[in-house]
Design an enzyme around this catalytic site. Structure first.
Site, short mmCIF file in Angstrom:
data_model
loop_
_atom_site.label_atom_id
_atom_site.label_comp_id
_atom_site.label_asym_id
_atom_site.label_seq_id
_atom_site.Cartn_x
_atom_site.Cartn_y
_atom_site.Cartn_z
N GLY A 1 47.68 38.14 33.68
CA GLY A 1 46.65 38.19 32.65
C GLY A 1 46.68 36.98 31.74
N GLY B 1 43.17 35.03 26.05
CA GLY B 1 43.79 35.85 25.02
C GLY B 1 45.29 35.65 24.87
N GLY C 1 47.77 36.42 26.86
CA GLY C 1 48.44 35.86 28.03
C GLY C 1 48.34 34.35 28.09
N ASP D 1 44.87 40.42 42.55
CA ASP D 1 44.05 41.47 41.94
C ASP D 1 45.01 42.62 41.67
OD1 ASP D 1 42.43 43.54 41.19
OD2 ASP D 1 41.11 43.47 42.95
N LEU D 2 45.39 42.80 40.41
CA LEU D 2 46.42 43.78 40.09
C LEU D 2 46.00 45.22 40.36
CD1 LEU D 2 47.91 42.20 36.88
CD2 LEU D 2 49.25 43.02 38.83
N TYR E 1 36.69 61.98 32.17
CA TYR E 1 37.18 60.65 31.85
C TYR E 1 36.87 60.26 30.42
CZ TYR E 1 37.96 55.61 32.09
OH TYR E 1 38.41 54.33 31.85
#
Length: 392
Positions: free
Chosen positions: A67, A71, A73, A119-120, A223
């Site tokens: 990331g 920001g 990261g 792609d985590l 959700y």
């Protein structure tokens, strides 16, 4: 008036619990008063990294930071690279990663930045990245599991898991598991303690035990984006607690800790329309002033507040100015990650939770060792079934 009617009783109840501590910690946060570490909420990542620079001068350390394209990261990557750390940036958007690399190199022409694709939210992608990194033959001293997303609507990863939980927790779980032996090996060969940092959040304490069920987090029925984010951040602390125990049992010279970066204006907040302004503004203020400072008081009150259906109120200019003051800049939001990654003061400390570059307290549930063990076992079994087609 509706906001005041709901918020005021909660505030008075908290104040009655520990008014002195509350006022002291609130003023400490807003004023940036330093804690025992010598740092506080106003300390910047570069200040922290610079004070620890002697740790990386003798030989080049290698850090993986997820990331890192924006920001917190990005600032973490910039600050540690400036101190001579080789930075590996796994990113979904390689173009943005390349732009960050260019900015880092402009700031420090000698910086070594390696870009890889990941792609985590995809277990297969995480596995592929780990294999690619291990094939480079590089050491690994630091792993900062920084990446995080917030999704207002229910979305699923390619593995059919809820997207926030998949990205913020499952992906980092697998990343850590696959790189663990390399970190242990590097620590043995160099004598330098390896460090793993999990980015969490104070809102982990919003989650009660009745809302933390593994299968429901993978495939939620009702959700709620805020709840899903909070659950994922609780999971990252529990992960750190369990892995710390396992590393200690192995007598490995590697530690793992969780950090709360603070209330920072990052892409997560921009993605959460209405969270900074409008109907949820009062919740944010309470989080900053009360719950982020006294996590032991947070679970009950926030469980009542974050699902409340409140009418939108017109934002007042003075209130907005206060909110801007209470938010951290990203250069300060990255400081705790840098501190736990590089500071000699954190040598040997593992399984802890840090806020504003100082050790802090997390929720009762986050400290539950049996819950941490249960989550680790469930996650391990899930990944074995999905990725390796083998029993746990």
């Amino acid at each position: 008036m509706l906001v005041v009617a709901i918020v005021l009783p909660c505030c008075f109840e908290i104040l009655s619990l520990n008014c002195g501590t509350l006022m002291k910690e609130t003023l400490r946060y807003l004023a940036g008063i330093v804690g025992p570490s010598g740092y506080g909420s106003k300390s910047t990542a570069e200040q922290v990294a610079h004070s620890c620079s002697y740790l990386v001068d003798s030989q080049r350390l290698t850090a993986i930071i997820t990331g890192a394209t924006s920001g917190i990261g990005a600032e973490t990557a910039r600050a540690v690279a400036k101190r001579g750390v080789r930075v590996v940036i796994p990113a979904r958007d390689i173009k943005k990663a390349a732009e960050l690399k260019e900015r880092i190199r402009k700031d420090n022409p000698n910086a070594e930045v390696i870009l890889c694709e990941i792609d985590l939210s995809s277990l297969a992608s995480v596995k592929r990245f780990c294999n690619e990194f291990l094939a480079l033959g590089l050491p690994l001293n630091i792993l900062i599991n920084n990446a995080g997303i917030f999704s207002q609507k229910l979305e699923f990863s390619e593995d059919k898991f809820e997207m926030t939980f998949a990205t913020n927790y499952l992906g980092h779980y697998l990343l850590t598991e696959m790189l663990m032996e390399k970190m242990i090996e590097t620590a043995e060969q160099t004598g330098i303690q390896g460090r793993i940092i999990n980015l969490s959040s104070v809102i982990h304490s919003w989650v009660g035990r009745d809302c933390f069920h593994f299968n429901q987090m993978l495939d939620p029925i009702n959700y709620n984006g805020t709840r899903a984010y909070a659950q994922s951040k609780l999971a990252t602390i529990l992960h750190a607690k369990e892995i710390a125990k396992q590393l200690k049992a192995k007598n490995a010279n590697v530690t793992i800790n969780a950090v709360h970066p603070g209330i920072v204006k990052t892409g997560i907040f921009r993605a959460h329309k209405g969270f900074i302004t409008g109907k949820n503004l009062h919740i944010l203020v309470i989080q900053i002033l009360f719950f982020s400072l006294l996590p032991s008081c947070s679970s009950l009150h926030l469980s009542l507040l974050y699902d409340a259906k409140l009418k939108k109120k017109k934002k007042k200019r003075g209130f907005s100015s206060f909110i801007s003051f209470a938010f951290k800049l990203h250069i300060c939001g990255a400081s705790t990650s840098c501190y736990v990654a590089l500071s000699p003061q954190v040598e040997g400390i593992s399984g802890k939770y840090f806020v504003d570059c100082n050790e802090s307290t997390c929720s009762v549930l986050a400290n539950d060792e049996s819950e941490a063990r249960r989550l680790w076992r469930q996650t391990r079994a899930l990944i074995r079934r999905r990725l390796y087609q083998t029993p746990c």
